[in-house]
Scaffold this active site. Sequence first.
Site, PDB file in Angstrom:
ATOM      1  N   THR A  56      -9.688  -1.444   7.162  1.00  0.00           N
ATOM      2  CA  THR A  56     -10.146  -0.062   7.025  1.00  0.00           C
ATOM      3  C   THR A  56     -11.609   0.053   6.707  1.00  0.00           C
ATOM      4  O   THR A  56     -12.258   1.041   7.077  1.00  0.00           O
ATOM      5  CB  THR A  56      -9.333   0.633   5.912  1.00  0.00           C
ATOM      6  OG1 THR A  56      -7.987   0.746   6.355  1.00  0.00           O
ATOM      7  CG2 THR A  56      -9.866   2.014   5.596  1.00  0.00           C
ATOM      8  N   TYR A  69      -7.763   7.874  10.925  1.00  0.00           N
ATOM      9  CA  TYR A  69      -8.833   6.928  11.250  1.00  0.00           C
ATOM     10  C   TYR A  69      -8.222   5.739  11.967  1.00  0.00           C
ATOM     11  O   TYR A  69      -7.019   5.500  11.920  1.00  0.00           O
ATOM     12  CB  TYR A  69      -9.574   6.478   9.985  1.00  0.00           C
ATOM     13  CG  TYR A  69      -8.774   5.574   9.070  1.00  0.00           C
ATOM     14  CD1 TYR A  69      -7.969   6.098   8.070  1.00  0.00           C
ATOM     15  CD2 TYR A  69      -8.803   4.190   9.230  1.00  0.00           C
ATOM     16  CE1 TYR A  69      -7.229   5.283   7.249  1.00  0.00           C
ATOM     17  CE2 TYR A  69      -8.070   3.358   8.410  1.00  0.00           C
ATOM     18  CZ  TYR A  69      -7.281   3.906   7.416  1.00  0.00           C
ATOM     19  OH  TYR A  69      -6.545   3.088   6.590  1.00  0.00           O
ATOM     20  N   THR A 135      -6.407  -4.039   3.560  1.00  0.00           N
ATOM     21  CA  THR A 135      -5.837  -4.130   2.204  1.00  0.00           C
ATOM     22  C   THR A 135      -4.321  -4.302   2.201  1.00  0.00           C
ATOM     23  O   THR A 135      -3.771  -4.771   1.219  1.00  0.00           O
ATOM     24  CB  THR A 135      -6.139  -2.848   1.401  1.00  0.00           C
ATOM     25  OG1 THR A 135      -5.540  -1.728   2.047  1.00  0.00           O
ATOM     26  CG2 THR A 135      -7.629  -2.651   1.245  1.00  0.00           C
ATOM     27  N   ASP A 136      -3.631  -3.949   3.285  1.00  0.00           N
ATOM     28  CA  ASP A 136      -2.163  -3.963   3.243  1.00  0.00           C
ATOM     29  C   ASP A 136      -1.601  -5.344   2.928  1.00  0.00           C
ATOM     30  O   ASP A 136      -0.621  -5.457   2.191  1.00  0.00           O
ATOM     31  CB  ASP A 136      -1.575  -3.470   4.577  1.00  0.00           C
ATOM     32  CG  ASP A 136      -1.747  -1.972   4.767  1.00  0.00           C
ATOM     33  OD1 ASP A 136      -1.460  -1.484   5.877  1.00  0.00           O
ATOM     34  OD2 ASP A 136      -2.194  -1.307   3.817  1.00  0.00           O
ATOM     35  N   LYS A 208      -1.122  -4.761  -4.542  1.00  0.00           N
ATOM     36  CA  LYS A 208      -1.475  -3.384  -4.164  1.00  0.00           C
ATOM     37  C   LYS A 208      -0.377  -2.455  -4.676  1.00  0.00           C
ATOM     38  O   LYS A 208       0.801  -2.659  -4.380  1.00  0.00           O
ATOM     39  CB  LYS A 208      -1.627  -3.284  -2.638  1.00  0.00           C
ATOM     40  CG  LYS A 208      -2.126  -1.927  -2.147  1.00  0.00           C
ATOM     41  CD  LYS A 208      -2.387  -1.927  -0.640  1.00  0.00           C
ATOM     42  CE  LYS A 208      -2.897  -0.574  -0.154  1.00  0.00           C
ATOM     43  NZ  LYS A 208      -3.191  -0.569   1.315  1.00  0.00           N
ATOM     44  N   GLU A 327      20.233 -14.364 -16.452  1.00  0.00           N
ATOM     45  CA  GLU A 327      21.440 -13.652 -15.964  1.00  0.00           C
ATOM     46  C   GLU A 327      22.162 -14.472 -14.900  1.00  0.00           C
ATOM     47  O   GLU A 327      23.375 -14.456 -14.782  1.00  0.00           O
ATOM     48  CB  GLU A 327      21.032 -12.306 -15.360  1.00  0.00           C
ATOM     49  CG  GLU A 327      20.808 -11.219 -16.393  1.00  0.00           C
ATOM     50  CD  GLU A 327      20.775  -9.853 -15.733  1.00  0.00           C
ATOM     51  OE1 GLU A 327      19.668  -9.439 -15.339  1.00  0.00           O
ATOM     52  OE2 GLU A 327      21.836  -9.232 -15.607  1.00  0.00           O
TER      53      GLU A 327
HETATM   54  N1  DGL Z   1      -4.339  -0.785   8.419  1.00  0.00           N
HETATM   55  C1  DGL Z   1      -4.360  -1.103   6.993  1.00  0.00           C
HETATM   56  C2  DGL Z   1      -4.924  -2.524   6.816  1.00  0.00           C
HETATM   57  O1  DGL Z   1      -5.706  -2.950   7.675  1.00  0.00           O
HETATM   58  C3  DGL Z   1      -5.189  -0.099   6.271  1.00  0.00           C
HETATM   59  C4  DGL Z   1      -5.375  -0.423   4.850  1.00  0.00           C
HETATM   60  C5  DGL Z   1      -6.794  -0.867   4.534  1.00  0.00           C
HETATM   61  O2  DGL Z   1      -7.383  -1.728   5.222  1.00  0.00           O
HETATM   62  O3  DGL Z   1      -7.300  -0.383   3.521  1.00  0.00           O
HETATM   63  O4  DGL Z   1      -4.583  -3.185   5.827  1.00  0.00           O
END
Ligand code: DGL
Length: 371
Positions: A56, A69, A135-136, A208, A327
């Site tokens: 992103t 986007y 970020t994913d 995350k 457990e």
């Molecule tokens: N398409 C997601 C990724 O590339 C968007 C999240 C991001 O990059 O912040 O991980």
Amino acid sequence: MAGQSMLRLAGLAACSAVLVLGCGNDAPDPAPAATSPAPAAPGALPRITILATGGTIAGKANANSAVGYTAGEATAQDLIDAVPGLDKIATLDAVQVSNIGSQDMNDEVWLDLATRINQIFAEDRADGVVITHGTDTLEETAFFLDHVVASPKPVVLVGSMRPSTALSADGPANLRSAVQVAADPRARGRGAMVVLNDTIHGADDVTKTNTTSVQTFVSPNTGPIGHVDAAAVQFARPAQDRQRLTFPVPGAAPLPRVAIVYSHAGMDATAVDDALGHGARGLVLAGVGDGNTAKPVVDALSGAARRGVLVARSSRVGSGSVVRNAELNDDELGTVSALGLNPAKARILVQLLLTQGITDPAEAQRKFADS
Ligand code: DGL
């Protein structure tokens, strides 16, 4: 977190690898070109090579909606150009590795990144490597590279939650922070880290936690390891010179198939049966509570373990450590506690263990304790 130990392999140069989000619309570049910065002269700026994969941070608005986007609209050089003064922190070089949203991150890119980083550092062609990334799956790439980068040089991941065209885009500030961390000699010996929103996290604990917030990354068990702002990089504690669990870079993609089984109320063993039916050689339970699940699922997992499938118990809860033999009796079931690793990271460690032929639960448990 439980049982972690870090001893960085003897390194020859104070370098660090920092992964920063970004992307480009060029075809992947070949192996790092000879254009990598020349050897640093005494007193010169640190040499940082930026490897771009997508995400992103370089995304740009599209017509989907007012907030729509598309990732992968800008190059690594565009990212650098958007940060005034970056060249005063380090001598920069840029390489385009891929341009994918990190929801599509894959074994091929992981192996490419690991091979490039090890090669660049082994040949001293840069003092730090900055890799752009979404970020994913940021925390997963960090965890993977943390365990295959064959050096004491740290790997730090940085998130950017807004595209470059957004109001208050966070990418440029994050890129500057990433280069600051990569250029700081104290970053060496810390393994993989995550830098987002002025905060530095360790790769083993960071996760995350929010779909859109710029403060999405947290370290639920150990807390951040430092902070960075325009003025300085501050580490909360010294690098821990302890034995770190590392593996050779796997020889080829795909990595061994390991499935995550998400536990919930009213569950039967279908998900386990399906995973095994598709050839899973490892299973990770994203359990309820302390890595627990319904009796039919426990029985199916134990049956798989008895047949040589490597089974680790993690938790969907999001913090804390799964207690061995609490457990559920791991000794009797033949399962491994993932300790403080979340399901996604436990899966990667099971994959790496399987690449080394490790399927014995007791040996696997020792490796989890060292991770
Ligand atoms: N398409 C997601 C990724 O590339 C968007 C999240 C991001 O990059 O912040 O991980």
